[in-house]
Scaffold this active site. Structure first.
Site, PDB file in Angstrom:
ATOM      1  CG  ASP A 113      -2.013   1.011   1.147  1.00 56.65           C
ATOM      2  OD1 ASP A 113      -2.303   1.491   0.037  1.00 56.65           O
ATOM      3  OD2 ASP A 113      -2.580   1.356   2.205  1.00 56.65           O
ATOM      4  CG  HIS A 119       0.093   2.324  -9.426  1.00 57.96           C
ATOM      5  ND1 HIS A 119      -0.179   1.793  -8.186  1.00 57.96           N
ATOM      6  CD2 HIS A 119      -0.992   3.069  -9.749  1.00 57.96           C
ATOM      7  CE1 HIS A 119      -1.375   2.185  -7.782  1.00 57.96           C
ATOM      8  NE2 HIS A 119      -1.890   2.969  -8.713  1.00 57.96           N
ATOM      9  CG  LEU A 176       9.655 -17.053  -4.688  1.00 59.94           C
ATOM     10  CD1 LEU A 176       9.228 -17.136  -3.219  1.00 59.94           C
ATOM     11  CD2 LEU A 176      10.301 -15.698  -4.955  1.00 59.94           C
TER      12      LEU A 176
END
Ligand code: FPP
Length: 224
Positions: free
Chosen positions: A12, A29, A122
């Site tokens: 956030d 962003h 991963l």
């Protein structure tokens, strides 16, 4: 030391960072994507097997169309540029959430998942159009339809996270203390870290500090 298998992150603060630094939410962003790359590297360095990133919630559709388009273009370009590299690094990409985007993006997401599906170093779960309540409702409906017992094991069977351990750590950046409909079932026993920094300012050192703190925390799971 606590084992650490799964980290979940609510990334956030992009919008606020962008407005403050570049007078544009979308610039935030873009900067946030660089943080994603740093955090992936650090996750691998710490030998953590699952990383779940909240990239777009079911509620994010309320945002202006221009911002939504920017976010999905960013994702599309990222995947086109980086999926080969992620694959080489033995990273598996999995989308959690309902893929109801353009055909072009849906195809790219499916292809990226398929290409990396065997990788074991991963697993990155990218939460897109994800909402925890919708996920739980789906699971309960499946149980009802199949007349299965309502218990923890069966509820988990129909969650998007059915094949993975629950998050050990949940991090939320951006100086806000809420869960925003993210993995509400799965974080029942997670250690939660609320971080003041906005996501684009968050870095591998901040992340490592949290990992170290988590590892030395006494986890009781209801015991004493
Ligand atoms: C929350 O910040 C962030 C998002 C809704 C999008 C997350 C996207 C990225 C980190 C970059 C793109 C990632 C990929 C994988 C393409 P916010 O916009 O709600 O920030 P605010 O609270 O300051 O408004």
């Amino acid at each position: 030391m606590n084992p650490l298998k799964h980290v979940a992150i609510i990334m956030d603060g992009n919008g606020r960072w962008g407005l403050k630094n570049k007078n544009s939410r979308n610039a935030g962003h873009k900067a946030g994507l660089s943080t994603v790359e740093k955090i992936i590297k650090e996750t691998i360095r710490n030998n953590i097997k699952f990383l779940t990133l909240y990239a777009f919630s079911t509620e994010n559709w309320k945002r202006p169309k221009k911002e939504i388009n920017f976010l999905f273009n960013l994702l599309e370009n990222f995947l086109k540029e980086k999926i080969e590299d992620l694959n080489k690094q033995k990273i598996r990409l999995k989308i959690i959430g309902r893929k109801n985007f353009s055909n072009k993006l849906n195809n790219l997401l499916n292809l990226s998942e398929k290409k990396t599906s065997k990788n074991k170093r991963l697993q990155i779960n990218l939460a897109l159009n994800y909402g925890s309540k919708a996920e739980l409702i789906y699971s309960f409906k499946e149980l009802a339809k199949k007349k299965e017992l309502i218990n923890e094991k069966n509820i988990k069977k129909y969650l998007e996270t059915k094949d993975m351990p629950d998050p050990d750590i949940l991090i939320r950046t951006g100086n806000t203390k809420r869960l925003s409909n993210f993995l509400l079932w799965q974080i029942a026993y997670s250690e939660i870290f609320f971080e003041k920094k906005l996501w684009p300012d968050f870095n591998e050192k901040d992340y490592y500090k949290i990992i170290k703190k988590y590892k030395s925390t006494k986890r009781n799971f209801g015991n004493i």
